[in-house]
Structure formats: C-alpha cells, structure tokens
Design a protein around this motif. Sequence first.
Motif, PDB file in Angstrom:
ATOM      1  N   HIS A 136       0.829  -1.206   0.000  1.00  0.00           N
ATOM      2  CA  HIS A 136       0.000   0.000   0.000  1.00  0.00           C
ATOM      3  C   HIS A 136       0.865   1.258   0.000  1.00  0.00           C
ATOM      4  O   HIS A 136       0.461   2.287  -0.557  1.00  0.00           O
ATOM      5  CB  HIS A 136      -0.945  -0.005   1.199  1.00  0.00           C
ATOM      6  N   ALA A 137       2.029   1.178   0.612  1.00  0.00           N
ATOM      7  CA  ALA A 137       2.958   2.310   0.530  1.00  0.00           C
ATOM      8  C   ALA A 137       3.402   2.530  -0.912  1.00  0.00           C
ATOM      9  O   ALA A 137       3.460   3.665  -1.401  1.00  0.00           O
ATOM     10  CB  ALA A 137       4.166   2.061   1.430  1.00  0.00           C
ATOM     11  N   VAL A 138       3.694   1.427  -1.614  1.00  0.00           N
ATOM     12  CA  VAL A 138       4.136   1.531  -3.009  1.00  0.00           C
ATOM     13  C   VAL A 138       3.003   2.008  -3.908  1.00  0.00           C
ATOM     14  O   VAL A 138       3.173   2.930  -4.717  1.00  0.00           O
ATOM     15  CB  VAL A 138       4.679   0.175  -3.497  1.00  0.00           C
ATOM     16  N   LEU A 139       1.830   1.398  -3.775  1.00  0.00           N
ATOM     17  CA  LEU A 139       0.704   1.785  -4.626  1.00  0.00           C
ATOM     18  C   LEU A 139       0.203   3.186  -4.287  1.00  0.00           C
ATOM     19  O   LEU A 139      -0.232   3.932  -5.166  1.00  0.00           O
ATOM     20  CB  LEU A 139      -0.434   0.770  -4.486  1.00  0.00           C
ATOM     21  N   GLY A 140       0.250   3.531  -3.001  1.00  0.00           N
ATOM     22  CA  GLY A 140      -0.238   4.835  -2.587  1.00  0.00           C
ATOM     23  C   GLY A 140       0.619   5.991  -3.079  1.00  0.00           C
ATOM     24  O   GLY A 140       0.121   7.092  -3.312  1.00  0.00           O
ATOM     25  N   TRP A 141       1.923   5.744  -3.236  1.00  0.00           N
ATOM     26  CA  TRP A 141       2.837   6.812  -3.627  1.00  0.00           C
ATOM     27  C   TRP A 141       3.497   6.564  -4.982  1.00  0.00           C
ATOM     28  O   TRP A 141       4.311   7.380  -5.425  1.00  0.00           O
ATOM     29  CB  TRP A 141       3.929   6.970  -2.563  1.00  0.00           C
ATOM     30  N   GLY A 142       3.161   5.450  -5.643  1.00  0.00           N
ATOM     31  CA  GLY A 142       3.863   5.080  -6.866  1.00  0.00           C
ATOM     32  C   GLY A 142       3.791   6.119  -7.968  1.00  0.00           C
ATOM     33  O   GLY A 142       4.816   6.499  -8.552  1.00  0.00           O
ATOM     34  N   VAL A 143       2.579   6.590  -8.270  1.00  0.00           N
ATOM     35  CA  VAL A 143       2.424   7.571  -9.347  1.00  0.00           C
ATOM     36  C   VAL A 143       3.141   8.872  -8.994  1.00  0.00           C
ATOM     37  O   VAL A 143       3.857   9.457  -9.823  1.00  0.00           O
ATOM     38  CB  VAL A 143       0.924   7.828  -9.619  1.00  0.00           C
ATOM     39  N   ILE A 144       2.973   9.335  -7.759  1.00  0.00           N
ATOM     40  CA  ILE A 144       3.605  10.588  -7.332  1.00  0.00           C
ATOM     41  C   ILE A 144       5.129  10.451  -7.349  1.00  0.00           C
ATOM     42  O   ILE A 144       5.852  11.369  -7.754  1.00  0.00           O
ATOM     43  CB  ILE A 144       3.096  10.981  -5.936  1.00  0.00           C
ATOM     44  N   TRP A 145       5.657   9.292  -6.921  1.00  0.00           N
ATOM     45  CA  TRP A 145       7.107   9.064  -6.929  1.00  0.00           C
ATOM     46  C   TRP A 145       7.659   9.105  -8.352  1.00  0.00           C
ATOM     47  O   TRP A 145       8.713   9.701  -8.603  1.00  0.00           O
ATOM     48  CB  TRP A 145       7.408   7.716  -6.274  1.00  0.00           C
ATOM     49  N   MET A 179      -5.883  -1.919   9.495  1.00  0.00           N
ATOM     50  CA  MET A 179      -5.678  -0.900  10.517  1.00  0.00           C
ATOM     51  C   MET A 179      -4.209  -0.495  10.586  1.00  0.00           C
ATOM     52  O   MET A 179      -3.867   0.684  10.749  1.00  0.00           O
ATOM     53  CB  MET A 179      -6.156  -1.407  11.877  1.00  0.00           C
ATOM     54  N   PHE A 180      -3.323  -1.474  10.450  1.00  0.00           N
ATOM     55  CA  PHE A 180      -1.899  -1.182  10.557  1.00  0.00           C
ATOM     56  C   PHE A 180      -1.181  -1.235   9.206  1.00  0.00           C
ATOM     57  O   PHE A 180      -0.195  -0.534   9.010  1.00  0.00           O
ATOM     58  CB  PHE A 180      -1.245  -2.161  11.532  1.00  0.00           C
ATOM     59  N   GLY A 181      -1.675  -2.064   8.279  1.00  0.00           N
ATOM     60  CA  GLY A 181      -1.032  -2.169   6.974  1.00  0.00           C
ATOM     61  C   GLY A 181      -1.421  -1.032   6.053  1.00  0.00           C
ATOM     62  O   GLY A 181      -0.604  -0.168   5.713  1.00  0.00           O
ATOM     63  N   LEU A 182      -2.690  -1.001   5.669  1.00  0.00           N
ATOM     64  CA  LEU A 182      -3.178   0.064   4.796  1.00  0.00           C
ATOM     65  C   LEU A 182      -3.104   1.419   5.481  1.00  0.00           C
ATOM     66  O   LEU A 182      -2.754   2.432   4.869  1.00  0.00           O
ATOM     67  CB  LEU A 182      -4.619  -0.242   4.375  1.00  0.00           C
ATOM     68  N   GLY A 183      -3.435   1.459   6.781  1.00  0.00           N
ATOM     69  CA  GLY A 183      -3.447   2.737   7.479  1.00  0.00           C
ATOM     70  C   GLY A 183      -2.065   3.336   7.652  1.00  0.00           C
ATOM     71  O   GLY A 183      -1.838   4.516   7.362  1.00  0.00           O
ATOM     72  N   LEU A 184      -1.106   2.524   8.113  1.00  0.00           N
ATOM     73  CA  LEU A 184       0.216   3.055   8.430  1.00  0.00           C
ATOM     74  C   LEU A 184       1.147   3.146   7.230  1.00  0.00           C
ATOM     75  O   LEU A 184       2.026   4.014   7.198  1.00  0.00           O
ATOM     76  CB  LEU A 184       0.878   2.187   9.507  1.00  0.00           C
ATOM     77  N   GLY A 185       0.983   2.255   6.246  1.00  0.00           N
ATOM     78  CA  GLY A 185       1.916   2.229   5.120  1.00  0.00           C
ATOM     79  C   GLY A 185       2.070   3.569   4.422  1.00  0.00           C
ATOM     80  O   GLY A 185       3.154   4.172   4.437  1.00  0.00           O
ATOM     81  N   PRO A 186       1.001   4.098   3.801  1.00  0.00           N
ATOM     82  CA  PRO A 186       1.126   5.400   3.132  1.00  0.00           C
ATOM     83  C   PRO A 186       1.449   6.540   4.097  1.00  0.00           C
ATOM     84  O   PRO A 186       2.181   7.472   3.749  1.00  0.00           O
ATOM     85  CB  PRO A 186      -0.257   5.599   2.495  1.00  0.00           C
ATOM     86  N   LEU A 187       0.905   6.465   5.318  1.00  0.00           N
ATOM     87  CA  LEU A 187       1.125   7.546   6.284  1.00  0.00           C
ATOM     88  C   LEU A 187       2.593   7.639   6.695  1.00  0.00           C
ATOM     89  O   LEU A 187       3.172   8.736   6.751  1.00  0.00           O
ATOM     90  CB  LEU A 187       0.242   7.327   7.512  1.00  0.00           C
ATOM     91  N   LEU A 188       3.220   6.500   6.994  1.00  0.00           N
ATOM     92  CA  LEU A 188       4.628   6.510   7.399  1.00  0.00           C
ATOM     93  C   LEU A 188       5.525   7.061   6.301  1.00  0.00           C
ATOM     94  O   LEU A 188       6.453   7.834   6.569  1.00  0.00           O
ATOM     95  CB  LEU A 188       5.070   5.095   7.783  1.00  0.00           C
ATOM     96  N   VAL A 189       5.250   6.670   5.062  1.00  0.00           N
ATOM     97  CA  VAL A 189       6.053   7.180   3.950  1.00  0.00           C
ATOM     98  C   VAL A 189       5.901   8.694   3.842  1.00  0.00           C
ATOM     99  O   VAL A 189       6.884   9.429   3.650  1.00  0.00           O
ATOM    100  CB  VAL A 189       5.653   6.494   2.631  1.00  0.00           C
ATOM    101  N   GLY A 190       4.669   9.189   3.973  1.00  0.00           N
ATOM    102  CA  GLY A 190       4.450  10.629   3.912  1.00  0.00           C
ATOM    103  C   GLY A 190       5.162  11.374   5.027  1.00  0.00           C
ATOM    104  O   GLY A 190       5.758  12.438   4.809  1.00  0.00           O
ATOM    105  N   MET A 191       5.141  10.818   6.243  1.00  0.00           N
ATOM    106  CA  MET A 191       5.807  11.463   7.377  1.00  0.00           C
ATOM    107  C   MET A 191       7.321  11.490   7.191  1.00  0.00           C
ATOM    108  O   MET A 191       7.973  12.508   7.453  1.00  0.00           O
ATOM    109  CB  MET A 191       5.432  10.737   8.671  1.00  0.00           C
ATOM    110  N   VAL A 192       7.893  10.362   6.751  1.00  0.00           N
ATOM    111  CA  VAL A 192       9.344  10.318   6.531  1.00  0.00           C
ATOM    112  C   VAL A 192       9.731  11.243   5.383  1.00  0.00           C
ATOM    113  O   VAL A 192      10.764  11.924   5.430  1.00  0.00           O
ATOM    114  CB  VAL A 192       9.802   8.868   6.257  1.00  0.00           C
ATOM    115  N   SER A 193       8.893  11.304   4.354  1.00  0.00           N
ATOM    116  CA  SER A 193       9.186  12.164   3.206  1.00  0.00           C
ATOM    117  C   SER A 193       9.315  13.626   3.619  1.00  0.00           C
ATOM    118  O   SER A 193      10.176  14.359   3.109  1.00  0.00           O
ATOM    119  CB  SER A 193       8.088  12.012   2.147  1.00  0.00           C
ATOM    120  N   GLU A 194       8.483  14.065   4.551  1.00  0.00           N
ATOM    121  CA  GLU A 194       8.498  15.466   4.960  1.00  0.00           C
ATOM    122  C   GLU A 194       9.690  15.819   5.843  1.00  0.00           C
ATOM    123  O   GLU A 194       9.911  16.991   6.143  1.00  0.00           O
ATOM    124  CB  GLU A 194       7.189  15.816   5.663  1.00  0.00           C
TER     125      GLU A 194
END
Length: 439
Positions: free
Chosen positions: A252-261, A379-394
């Motif tokens: 979900h981290a990859v799919l959530g940010w793939g196009v933007i990356w 709750m932890f996979g879909l929820g945290l995956g994209p969120l953690l990447v966004g937080m680290v990115s910033e």
Amino acid sequence: MSQNCDISTVMRRDQNMKYMTAGVTPLRLTILLLIVYMVAFADRQLPAMLGEEIAREFKLGDTALGALHGYGFAIFYALAAVPAGCLVDHVPRLRLLGLCLLVWSTATIICGLAPSLTQLSVSRLVVGLGQAALVPAAYSLLGDVWPRSRTGVAVAGFAIGPYLGVGSMLLLGGQLASFTNWRPPFLVAGLFGIGIAFIVLRWPELPPQKNISMREAAPAQHWAATLVYFRNHVVIIAAIDGALLFAAMAVHAVLGWGVIWLTRSHGLLLGEATLALVAVVLVGGGLGTIAGGMAGDRLARFDNGHGRLCLLGAAMLVAAPTAWAAFTSGGSTAALGLLTLLITLVAIALATGPAALQDITPPSMRGIQHGLAVFLVNMFGLGLGPLLVGMVSETFDDREAGLGSALATTVPVMLFLAATMAATGRYARCAPGRPFSTT
C-alpha cells in the motif's frame, strides 16, 4: 473424527451439486467475487491515483495526503471487519455483500461531489465501512465451493482482483482525469459499482457450511468453541496475520505513492506515470498471484503443512533488497523493472497468506478468522503504510528526492518484518501434537 470428516465431505458434495443445478459453478462464483474485489480496489485507490490534484485543490501536504489514502479509508474498514466477519458466519453472505457494495459505491459517488475536505474524508470513511464484509464473505464462500487441494488456486483467482482493479482504474481513471479533473473518475467508478451490486443481489445464495459438531450448536457453544480454537492456534494465526500485515503495509505504501514518486523522482508526466504503474501492477500482480496460488497448493503438502509459510517468507526475504534497489535506481527503466519484480514477490505473499489461514480454519469460523485478518492488515497495513512514507518524506528538505528516499527507507524494513513473522509461523504448532490441524 474420520467419520465426521466423511459425512462433512458428502454434505459439501451434495450442497455443491444443488448449487450447480441453479446454473452456478465454483468458477462462476469466483469470477463474480473477483469482479467485486476489482471494484473495491478501484474505489479505494482513487485518492492515491489522483492525489496531486486533490492536494492542490484542498492544499494538503504529504502527511495529510497519506492519511486520506490510508486511515481516511482504513479506520472504519478495519474496525468493522471483525463484526462483519461474525455476520458472515450467520447471515446470507451474497445478500450482505451486495448491500455493502451498494453502500460503498454510493459513498464513492459522494466523494466525487464533495465540496470540502471534511465531506471527502467522511465519504471515504463510509467507503471503508461498506467494504468491511467483502474479504470475510468471499473467503468463506470460496472455502465452501472449492476443495482444500485447490485452496491456493481459488484464493489466487480472487486475490488477483486488487491488481486488476488498480490497473484498470489507473488506466481508465487516470486518462479520464487527465482530460477533466479528479472528480469524474469517482462518479464513473461509483455508478459501475452500483450496477454490479444489483447483479450480486440477484445471484443464487449459497447456504453456509458448518462443522458437523457445530451445525446445531447454540450461540454460546459456538463462541466457546471459537475461543478454544483461537487459543490453540494463537501463534500460527499471529504469524500469518503479522506477515500479511507487513506485506500489505509495503504494497500500500508503493501503490499509494507510486504515481507521485514517478512524477517527482523520474520526471514522468501524470499520464506516463499512470500507464507505467498500470503495467507494473498488472504484470507483477498477475504473475505473483497466480504463481503464489499454484506453488502454494503444491508446497502445502510438504514441511509438515508449513510449505505455504516457507514460500511467503522466502518471497519477502528477496523482496526487501529488491525494494531498496528499485527506489534508489537512477533510471526510470531500471526502476520500473525492479518495481515489477517487487510487486510480483509481494503478490506471492498476499496470495499465500490467506490460503494458509484457510488451511487451519474450520468452515464455521472462516468469517471471523478473515475478519480479524482484515482488521489487522488494514488498521496497521493500509493505514500506516502510506502515512509513514508521507511522514518520513516530509523530514527531507528536497521534496522531489525526499519521497524516493522515504520509500527506500521504509518499504524494505516492512518486507523484512513480514519475512520474520513468516519464519515465526514456520516453527509454530497449531495444536499439541497436530501441526496445522483445524480442531
């Protein structure tokens, strides 16, 4: 015990024959569930695909955008999964699934009409709530119509739905958005889902399978037996669910940010990035899911019933360095090739894990078993995956390169943790003296 198993087998054969006389076969039912799963993932992927346009309109940062794609969907989806799984074990499953599809498709249309971020967020929560019963109902139905020796193939046939759904939405929705704006894809996806919902509601219902010993059990006896089952299988269930959780977090981290990356790090236009990710998802997801299902069925007989977990762990162990190489690659061609391999390996794991759960779960408890898995994974996979990447990115000053660095930092760790959980399950015993039993 063997007599009960023989009686159960005869009952299942008789029930399936009655079901097929109504013009429905296990293959047709699997195709129907596959289409519903495609619709579900197309709807949930829309904010990720159209994230840049949504962020510009509502002035969102990467953390807020990751939350909209992650917990903006996952909170209600995960919290409702266990109650929905309990319903699946006690009510007509296709009727429940059709009503849920009607609810989340209507909410998807409302997303496309939302004039504010608040209304968009609330509508996304309703989409998640509506989809909560899908996976428990589907795996319960598949377990009733397919023999155990074909569990992996049946699960793979259903589990390929997310990749087809994401691929079709990236292809069709991305092209539509490039000519208009981010709203029309939500409207089209919602209307299509409503049409499929009416087909599901008219589909012949399959009565639920029950264990012989639980067929006439009172609710109190059923819950007591369920608690005993989970207590005896806690380690193996935790290992499988944990492996699925971290694998889902990564994908979900990859799919959530793939196009933007791809647009930020490799300079692709939105249409180009969308088409590139379509190819990656369809090829990698399709190959991995089919390979995982077929190989899992062959390996399930070996290693004292732990063959599927060995396959899952090996795929995740190879995927971790593959992810690092993909997100640190300087050329777009090499990056897309490595990304395809990464999606293939993760798809193997995501097809193998649910089949392993099917192997150890009695028919009368499949709904709650997969409801629990949906809760944990989302709750932890879909929820945290994209969120953690966004937080680290910033945390990076360079916005263009920061997203790639965030993905290269977080995704390999998620995949290594998935491999660790699978290795833990490899040495677990389901019940004293009877590994991978269902009693």
